[in-house]
Design a protein around this motif. Structure first.
Motif, PDB file in Angstrom:
ATOM      1  N   ILE A  84      55.621 -16.314  22.055  1.00 40.34           N
ATOM      2  CA  ILE A  84      55.607 -16.140  23.513  1.00 40.34           C
ATOM      3  C   ILE A  84      54.561 -17.052  24.142  1.00 40.34           C
ATOM      4  N   PHE A  85      53.366 -17.054  23.564  1.00 40.25           N
ATOM      5  CA  PHE A  85      52.283 -17.891  24.078  1.00 40.25           C
ATOM      6  C   PHE A  85      52.680 -19.364  24.047  1.00 40.25           C
ATOM      7  N   ASN A  86      53.214 -19.819  22.926  1.00 38.74           N
ATOM      8  CA  ASN A  86      53.604 -21.226  22.794  1.00 38.74           C
ATOM      9  C   ASN A  86      54.702 -21.593  23.787  1.00 38.74           C
ATOM     10  N   LEU A  87      55.661 -20.686  23.964  1.00 41.77           N
ATOM     11  CA  LEU A  87      56.741 -20.920  24.924  1.00 41.77           C
ATOM     12  C   LEU A  87      56.189 -21.047  26.336  1.00 41.77           C
ATOM     13  N   GLU A 137      42.118 -10.206  23.528  1.00 41.47           N
ATOM     14  CA  GLU A 137      41.289 -11.412  23.569  1.00 41.47           C
ATOM     15  C   GLU A 137      41.312 -12.140  22.227  1.00 41.47           C
ATOM     16  N   LYS A 138      41.259 -11.390  21.133  1.00 43.39           N
ATOM     17  CA  LYS A 138      41.274 -12.020  19.808  1.00 43.39           C
ATOM     18  C   LYS A 138      42.573 -12.791  19.580  1.00 43.39           C
ATOM     19  N   LEU A 139      43.693 -12.180  19.972  1.00 44.47           N
ATOM     20  CA  LEU A 139      44.979 -12.849  19.794  1.00 44.47           C
ATOM     21  C   LEU A 139      45.064 -14.109  20.648  1.00 44.47           C
ATOM     22  N   PHE A 181      45.711 -17.888  19.317  1.00 40.70           N
ATOM     23  CA  PHE A 181      46.863 -18.666  19.770  1.00 40.70           C
ATOM     24  C   PHE A 181      46.431 -19.985  20.405  1.00 40.70           C
ATOM     25  N   ILE A 182      45.317 -19.961  21.140  1.00 41.46           N
ATOM     26  CA  ILE A 182      44.813 -21.194  21.752  1.00 41.46           C
ATOM     27  C   ILE A 182      44.420 -22.194  20.670  1.00 41.46           C
ATOM     28  N   LYS A 194      48.068 -30.876  23.511  1.00 42.93           N
ATOM     29  CA  LYS A 194      46.913 -31.064  24.381  1.00 42.93           C
ATOM     30  C   LYS A 194      46.885 -30.081  25.544  1.00 42.93           C
ATOM     31  N   ALA A 195      48.004 -29.421  25.814  1.00 43.54           N
ATOM     32  CA  ALA A 195      48.069 -28.499  26.950  1.00 43.54           C
ATOM     33  C   ALA A 195      47.048 -27.380  26.837  1.00 43.54           C
ATOM     34  N   ARG A 196      46.573 -27.103  25.626  1.00 43.77           N
ATOM     35  CA  ARG A 196      45.598 -26.021  25.466  1.00 43.77           C
ATOM     36  C   ARG A 196      44.300 -26.311  26.206  1.00 43.77           C
ATOM     37  N   ASP A 197      44.029 -27.594  26.471  1.00 45.32           N
ATOM     38  CA  ASP A 197      42.803 -27.948  27.188  1.00 45.32           C
ATOM     39  C   ASP A 197      42.846 -27.493  28.644  1.00 45.32           C
ATOM     40  N   ASP A 198      44.045 -27.243  29.171  1.00 41.78           N
ATOM     41  CA  ASP A 198      44.189 -26.838  30.572  1.00 41.78           C
ATOM     42  C   ASP A 198      44.330 -25.326  30.743  1.00 41.78           C
TER      43      ASP A 198
END
Length: 430
Positions: free
Chosen positions: A143-146, A171-173, A177-178, A184-188
Motif C-alpha cells: 500500500i505504501f509503495n503504491l 510509526e515503526k512500520l 517502509f520509507i 528517490k520519491a522517499r526524499d519528498d
C-alpha cells in the motif's frame, strides 16, 4: 504500437502507452499528433468537463494548449525519441503512465508541498478497532509503495497508534517502509505524527522527549509536522501551556519542520495560533474530524478559522469510519465497537448514500471516491485510512477531478437532512 485505455474505476482518466515494436528515427515524432488525439490529454484537466460550456471547451482546445497537455506532449516526445534512438532489439517495455498527481496539483502546507490527499495509518497496529495483525505488514508495505509511486507524499500517524505492546507500531512500520522504498520519491515524503497529551507529560521537555521517541521509531532525522494530538483545556488547563511550549521547543531544536494541532475547536485554535505566533513559531495545520457526516456548524467554523489564519485543515475520517463507503447496511454491520456506532447512525443515512451513489454512477466513480473528493473541494487535505491494496487504489481515484458546485450542494443538503450525525471526538475543544 497500441494504446491501452484504463477504465478501471479505481484510477484516474490515465492511459498507458505500450510500444510493441521499435519506431526508427524521426518517424517516432510523426506518431505524436495521432497519439495525443487518441489519448485525449484535455480530458485530464482537474476541472470537470461538465462544468465548462461547450463553446469554451472548444475555444480552449483550439486556441491554446493546457499546461497538462504541454507537459504530457513533451513527456511523450521524450519517451518515443529515447526509444527510437536505441539500436537494441525490441523488447517488452513497462507501460508508460501519466502521473496521478501533477506538480501543479500539489498544495502548500507551511514550508512543505504535499499531495492534495494523504494516507492515515491509524489502523496500522490497532487490533481493537481495526483488527490489525502482523501478517498484514506485507500488504501494508505494498500500500505504501503504491501510494508513493502515485504521488502521495503525506502520511499521518501518532505515537499512540498501536494496541498494547504494539504501541507505536504505525510509526515503526512507516519508518521501515520509507527505508525500503526503491526510489528517490522517499526524499519528498512528509510524515505528520501526533504526540499524545498523556497526563504524565507535564513539561515541555517531556514533550520533546516524545518527539525524539517518534524520530527513533521512524528512524528519520526530522519530522514534517509535529502535532499535539489533543488539547487538555477541557480537563487539565494548566497542562496546556506546557504542551504548547513543547511544540515551540521541538521546532526551535529542528526536530520538526512545522507544528500542528489536532482536535482543537475554533476558539482554542485561535488561542494556540496566537500564542505560537508570539514565540515566533507558525502554526502549520489543524487536524479534525471532517466529512459529510461531520460538517456541523462547529466543524465549518473551524474551517473558516483555518482559512482566516492561513492554517491548513487536515480532514481525518473523511469516510466516517467506513459509513460513507456504501459497504455497510443496518443488517450488515462491521464487527467490534464500530458495529455499535454504525447501528445507531446508518438507518438514517439512506438519503445521503443515495445521492452519493447517483453522483458516483454519473461520474463513473465509487461512493468513497465521491465522499473524499467532497473534502478536497472544501479545501481540506483528507487522510483516509487504508488496510488493503484495493482500498488504496480506490482512494487514489478520488484525485484528478472535482465535483461541481451543484453536486457539492446536493450532497450537503442530503447530509444535513440525516437525522443522526457522526459523534465528535470527545477531546475536541470549543
Amino acid at each position: 504500437m497500441r494504446l491501452i485505455s484504463d477504465n478501471c474505476p479505481y484510477s484516474l482518466n490515465c492511459y498507458s502507452l505500450q510500444l510493441a515494436h521499435a519506431v526508427p528515427g524521426e518517424k517516432a515524432h510523426n506518431f505524436l499528433p495521432s497519439i495525443e488525439s487518441k489519448i485525449g490529454f484535455s480530458s485530464l484537466s482537474t476541472s470537470s468537463p461538465d462544468s465548462e460550456p461547450k463553446e469554451q471547451r472548444h475555444r480552449s482546445s483550439t486556441s491554446k494548449q493546457s499546461p497538462m497537455a504541454a507537459f504530457s506532449a513533451s513527456t511523450t516526445t521524450a519517451y518515443l525519441a529515447s526509444f527510437a534512438s536505441s539500436n537494441q532489439p525490441s523488447s517488452p517495455l513497462k507501460p508508460f503512465q501519466l502521473p496521478l498527481i501533477w506538480p501543479w496539483q500539489k498544495v502548500k502546507m507551511g514550508p512543505m508541498t504535499v499531495s492534495p490527499m494523504g494516507f492515515g495509518t491509524w489502523a496500522w497496529g490497532n487490533q481493537l478497532l481495526w483488527g490489525y495483525d502482523q501478517s498484514m505488514d506485507a500488504d501494508l508495505q505494498r500500500i505504501f509503495n503504491l501510494a508513493v509511486g502515485n504521488g502521495i507524499n503525506l502520511f499521518d500517524t501518532a505515537d499512540s497508534y498501536g494496541t498494547g505492546k504494539l504501541n507505536g507500531q504505525s510509526e515503526k512500520l512507516l519508518g521501515k517502509f520509507i527505508r525500503e522504498y526503491p526510489g528517490k520519491a522517499r526524499d519528498d515524503i512528509v510524515i505528520a505524527t501526533k504526540f499524545a497529551a498523556y497526563p504524565w507529560r507535564l513539561t515541555p521537555g517531556q514533550f520533546v522527549k516524545a518527539c525524539k521517541g517518534s524520530l527513533e521509531r521512524l528512524q528519520i532525522e526530522q519530522l514534517g509536522i509535529g502535532q499535539l494530538h489533543w488539547s487538555t483545556a477541557n480537563y487539565a488547563p494548566p497542562q496546556e501551556l506546557a504542551l504548547w511550549d513543547g511544540l515551540v521547543a521541538m521546532y526551535e531544536q529542528g526536530l520538526v519542520r512545522a507544528v500542528g494541532v489536532s482536535n482543537y475547536g475554533p476558539k482554542q485554535l485561535v488561542k494556540v495560533h496566537d500564542y505560537l505566533k508570539t514565540r515566533g513559531v507558525p502554526l502549520c495545520s489543524a487536524q479534525v474530524q471532517f466529512s459529510l457526516l461531520s460538517m456541523g456548524e462547529e466543524q465549518m467554523e473551524i474551517k473558516e478559522v483555518c482559512d482566516s489564519l492561513g492554517v491548513r485543515l487536515i480532514a481525518y475520517s473523511p469516510l466516517g469510519l467506513g459509513m460513507l463507503t456504501g459497504k455497510y447496511t443496518s443488517s450488515q454491520l462491521p464487527v467490534g465497537p464500530r458495529g455499535l456506532l454504525f447501528g445507531q447512525i446508518l438507518p438514517g443515512l439512506q438519503p445521503l448514500l443515495k445521492v452519493l451513489s447517483k453522483i458516483a454512477t454519473k461520474r463513473r466513480k465509487t461512493i468513497p471516491q465521491v465522499a473524499i473528493n467532497w473534502c478536497i473541494c472544501k479545501g481540506t487535505i483528507p487522510i483516509p485510512g487504508v488496510k488493503t491494496v484495493r482500498q488504496a487504489e480506490e482512494n487514489l481515484g478520488a484525485l484528478g477531478w472535482r465535483l461541481s458546485l451543484e453536486e457539492q450542494i446536493e450532497l450537503e443538503y442530503a447530509a444535513s437532512s440525516s437525522p443522526r450525525k457522526m459523534i465528535q471526538n470527545v477531546f475536541q475543544t470549543r
